[in-house]
Design an enzyme around this catalytic site. Structure first.
Site, short mmCIF file in Angstrom:
data_model
loop_
_atom_site.label_atom_id
_atom_site.label_comp_id
_atom_site.label_asym_id
_atom_site.label_seq_id
_atom_site.Cartn_x
_atom_site.Cartn_y
_atom_site.Cartn_z
CG ASP A 249 8.72 47.31 88.54
OD1 ASP A 249 8.59 46.48 87.62
OD2 ASP A 249 9.84 47.76 88.89
CD GLU A 250 9.93 42.90 90.21
OE1 GLU A 250 9.58 41.81 89.69
OE2 GLU A 250 11.12 43.25 90.32
CE LYS B 147 10.28 43.14 83.75
NZ LYS B 147 11.57 42.58 83.33
CB THR B 148 12.62 48.80 86.79
OG1 THR B 148 12.15 47.51 87.19
CG2 THR B 148 12.56 49.74 87.97
CD GLN C 292 12.51 38.53 86.33
OE1 GLN C 292 13.15 38.85 87.32
NE2 GLN C 292 12.40 39.31 85.28
NE ARG D 86 17.71 39.14 89.11
CZ ARG D 86 16.94 39.95 88.37
NH1 ARG D 86 16.92 41.24 88.59
NH2 ARG D 86 16.18 39.46 87.40
N1 LIG Z 1 17.99 51.32 76.29
C1 LIG Z 1 18.90 51.10 77.23
N2 LIG Z 1 20.17 51.46 77.05
C2 LIG Z 1 21.11 51.24 77.98
N3 LIG Z 1 20.88 50.62 79.15
C3 LIG Z 1 19.61 50.23 79.42
C4 LIG Z 1 18.57 50.44 78.49
N4 LIG Z 1 17.44 49.94 79.02
C5 LIG Z 1 17.77 49.43 80.22
N5 LIG Z 1 19.07 49.61 80.47
C6 LIG Z 1 19.83 49.15 81.67
O1 LIG Z 1 19.64 47.74 81.76
C7 LIG Z 1 19.59 47.32 83.13
C8 LIG Z 1 18.30 46.57 83.39
O2 LIG Z 1 17.19 47.45 83.37
P1 LIG Z 1 15.97 47.26 84.38
O3 LIG Z 1 16.45 47.01 85.74
O4 LIG Z 1 15.04 48.39 84.14
O5 LIG Z 1 15.38 45.92 83.77
P2 LIG Z 1 14.10 45.10 84.25
O6 LIG Z 1 13.42 44.64 83.02
O7 LIG Z 1 13.30 45.91 85.20
O8 LIG Z 1 14.77 43.86 84.96
P3 LIG Z 1 14.11 42.84 86.05
O9 LIG Z 1 13.21 41.95 85.27
O10 LIG Z 1 15.27 42.10 86.58
O11 LIG Z 1 13.38 43.68 87.04
C9 LIG Z 1 19.71 48.58 83.95
O12 LIG Z 1 21.06 48.74 84.31
C10 LIG Z 1 19.27 49.67 82.99
O13 LIG Z 1 19.81 50.92 83.31
MG LIG Z 2 12.76 45.58 87.22
#
Ligand SMILES: Nc1ncnc2c1ncn2[C@@H]1O[C@H](COP(=O)(O)OP(=O)(O)OP(=O)(O)O)[C@@H](O)[C@H]1O
Ligand SMILES: [Mg+2]
Length: 722
Positions: A220-221, A35-36, A251, A605
């Site tokens: 975000d969040e 997402k981020t 979350q 995490r």
């Molecule tokens: N398509 C992709 N290919 C490879 N790595 C990815 C891809 N998408 C995300 N990632 C990696 O996966 C991990 C999680 O991504 P991110 O932190 O953006 O998730 P999130 O959904 O924001 O998580 P949270 O809910 O904990 O905030 C990061 O290390 C990111 O670089």
């Molecule tokens: Mg995130």
């Protein structure tokens, strides 16, 4: 223009969200699904493909750390500094707007922001001025009332009291507080948001200006926005700009502070054209970790529903360790981190997460013992916390009355009516006569150099410390700490306050008593009293362990603070009923599900390895408490778990399902095991708590019933089993 790098390493769904035509959009997805990452790439996309100037972008996130990271990531992607872009937290952005438009906000240009402690003091002064008794209107409760209403967008004038006299009183105080702040140009945290909202709401020209300026708003969040934050976002929105929100209902962990997860569905209702993208692939964790987390969160009801899967390896199973007590638990955690480090990983890649800040102390000590540097985020280290320093200052005075630093710290804490003027007189008199503050006070009292009120207050402080010194110095160390914390009024002071911060302070004070109980006299303390040895330990420890700014270090924080972050190795400590879920979660509806979401945040995490630990007995508030494994552990299907058990020669009482084989880690060849009852010629009977070393270097720690905890050399101790 080559924008392919903005879509590299993205799955179809992610790409769809990054490259969507401008419009309102919700990205609803589970942890670690990118997402981020999507949000960051979307910002770069908007600039490069949609030609939106950085000046026209507003991005909001939850912590300053996250905001900084987001800016750095966008700048890296687009290859340059983007100072004109607004990225920040809700509070940071509101502050910025109020500084720019102080006149429209009816604030003086140099208005001052007050933090929660300043606000507390202000409320106390106000209560006094209004002739109200703090017992009937505890200042913390007043703060809670004021901030809670502000978070809902309610001024004192709007608060409904339903003729409840208590509510009416609160409303009156709130109104007086508003008046004082306005007169003195003070703005508290909740006021930042409310004032900013009102300014935008009531000033059409300003609102239009920002609605036109910010062509893209990204949040975000989003699941943790509260009502006033959402109302403010709505003001920034117009039919001609677009808003992308990303979040995960699973979350949402700030409900206790007014966050409203229903804002997600509200967004969809308020902006009918908004599209929803769901990301279902997790890139962060191994499948064992992810499946376990999915299984736990499935116990919650009313979820928006998401399927999260990974192509990642199965990975290691989640290691589960039941410590005999919290010391054993900490020792195990540190040994695992050490192993991970020695296998070539960075300490920065390891995190220890816990439910409450007070839990950090035992872990800090174990890390220091092993010489591993650590860094605590979002909180101070144990011995640096305000309430601990207060309590230690009393102990320092008991130990040595001429300790001026300790004297200054607590002479008026809790407040006993000593003004700045009196203190400065004592300081001057002490300096002129080369006295300590204590001596100066005694002389000034004897010579009647102080006015009646000041003299009474000072005398009561001197009497208090004297009586503590007389009464406690013969007692066991933890009794001394307990008497001082209670006798000084510190304990009662924090207990009377409301709110999570005060609660944490009470827990920390109780933890100090435990620290005293567990304290072992080091060899170099020969001839020192236990109290002075402990005080030396506390001040040395305060200066030790904490890593330098960029030093490789174990990362320690509460699970709340870890939101949005990721680490190759994560340890979740203290996962026991009563600790996590916290014992208060049964009291309020919805709290248990929020605790479960917190467990989900903690577990997700972890990238490669997750270790979950708990202690079967934990010394809490000076007493040993038996704990069972948290329900969240029981909710993890056993196929994802590996229980760490070594050989044992004793059977433990069965406290929970993990105890069936009752085999705690034992120390080989000694014939003893943790938790075993033993007897010593001089010290009598006790329980084995800990051990270290091997063969002739083996040392064992025993908690003797009559003599407390001691480390003994196995070779000389001649322990026998009872
Ligand atoms: N398509 C992709 N290919 C490879 N790595 C990815 C891809 N998408 C995300 N990632 C990696 O996966 C991990 C999680 O991504 P991110 O932190 O953006 O998730 P999130 O959904 O924001 O998580 P949270 O809910 O904990 O905030 C990061 O290390 C990111 O670089
Ligand atoms: Mg995130």
């Amino acid at each position: 223009m080559d924008v392919s790098r903005l879509l590299d390493q993205m799955n179809d769904k992610q790409r769809e969200a990054v490259a969507a035509p401008t419009g309102d959009m919700l990205v609803l997805a589970g942890a670690g699904s990118g997402k981020t990452r999507v949000l960051v790439h979307r910002i770069a996309w908007l600039m490069e493909v949609e030609n939106i100037s950085p000046y026209s972008i507003l991005a909001v996130t939850f912590t300053n750390k996250a905001a900084k990271e987001m800016r750095a990531r966008v700048e890296r992607l687009s290859g340059g500094a983007l100072n004109a872009m607004w990225i920040g937290t809700f509070h940071g952005l509101a502050h910025r707007l109020l500084r720019l438009h102080y006149e429209e906000a009816s604030l003086p240009q140099n208005f001052t922001i007050i933090d929660s402690d300043d606000q507390y003091r202000l409320v106390k002064r106000l209560l006094k001025a209004m002739n109200l008794d703090e017992k009937h209107c505890p200042p913390k409760q007043v703060q809670w009332f004021i901030n809670g209403n502000k978070d809902e967008g309610l001024r004192a004038a709007h608060v409904e009291t339903n003729n409840d006299p208590n509510q009416q009183k609160m409303k009156e105080i709130y109104a007086a507080y508003e008046e004082t702040c306005q007169r003195s140009g003070l703005v508290d945290f909740a006021e930042l948001l409310l004032r900013c909202f009102e300014t935008m709401r009531d000033n059409e020209e300003l609102r239009h200006h920002y609605q036109q300026r910010f062509r893209a708003i990204l949040v975000d969040e989003f699941q943790d926005t509260n009502n006033i934050q959402y109302a403010w976002l709505k003001l920034m929105k117009s039919p001609s700009n677009s808003m992308m929100i990303v979040g995960d209902d699973d979350q949402s962990i700030y409900g206790w502070r007014g966050a409203n997860v229903a804002n997600i569905s509200k967004f969809l209702k308020d902006y009918e054209g908004a599209g929803t993208t769901r990301l279902e692939q997790n890139y962060r964790s191994t499948s064992n970790i992810l499946n376990a987390a999915n299984a736990v969160i499935a116990y919650n009801s009313g979820r928006l529903g998401k399927d999260l899967w990974t192509e990642g390896d199965e990975g290691k199973k989640i290691a589960l360790y039941a410590g005999f007590n919290e010391l054993d638990e900490a020792r195990f955690i540190v040994s695992r981190i050490k192993q991970f480090f020695e296998a070539g990983n960075a300490l920065n890649d390891t995190a220890i997460l816990y439910r409450n800040n007070a839990q950090s102390r035992v872990l800090e000590e174990a890390l220091i013992h092993e010489g591993l540097p650590y860094r605590i985020y979002g909180g101070l280290r144990f011995f640096e916390r305000q309430e601990i320093k207060d309590a230690l200052s009393y102990l320092r005075l008991v130990n040595n009355v001429i300790d001026d630093a300790a004297f200054e710290r607590v002479v008026n804490t809790p407040a006993r009516g000593l003004g700045d003027k009196t203190l400065s007189n004592i300081r001057i008199f002490a300096r002129e006569n080369n006295y300590s503050m204590w001596q100066a006070s005694e002389v000034m009292l004897n010579e009647k150099r102080l006015t009646g009120r000041a003299s009474n207050a000072l005398q009561s402080f001197i009497n208090l410390v004297n009586s503590m010194t007389e009464n406690v110095s013969q007692q066991a160390l933890e009794k001394q700490a307990d008497s001082v914390i209670k006798g000084s009024g510190l304990y009662a002071m924090y207990q009377a306050e409301k709110g999570d911060k005060a609660q944490a302070r009470v827990e920390n004070l109780q933890e100090l008593v435990t620290a005293c109980k567990q304290f072992e006299m080091p060899e170099e303390a020969d001839g020192m009293t236990p109290l002075s040895a402990f005080l030396a330990h506390a001040s040395l420890e305060a200066g030790e362990g904490q890593a330098q700014a960029d030093q490789d270090a174990v990362q320690m924080m509460t699970i709340h603070t870890a939101k949005g972050l990721e680490f190759p190795l994560v340890v979740m400590a203290g996962v026991e009923e009563g600790m996590f879920p916290s014992s208060m979660s049964n009291e309020e509806p919805g709290r248990m599900e929020e605790e479960r979401r917190l467990a989900y945040v903690g577990m997700t995490r972890a990238m490669q390895q997750l270790i979950i630990t708990y202690a079967e007995t934990r010394r809490l508030y000076g007493q040993d408490k038996y704990h069972t494994a948290s329900r969240f552990i029981r909710e993890i299907p056993s196929e994802y778990l590996e229980e760490i058990r070594l050989r044992s020669q004793v059977s433990q009482p069965v406290y929970n399902r993990f105890d069936s084989a009752a085999s705690h880690e034992t120390f080989s060849d000694s014939g003893f095991s943790l938790g075993q009852r033993v007897s010593h010629k001089k010290f009598g009977e006790g329980t084995v708590l800990n051990y270290e070393g091997a063969n002739e270097h083996a040392r064992v720690q025993v908690n003797f019933d009559d003599f407390g905890t001691k480390w003994l050399m196995m070779a000389y101790a001649k322990l026998s089993t009872c």
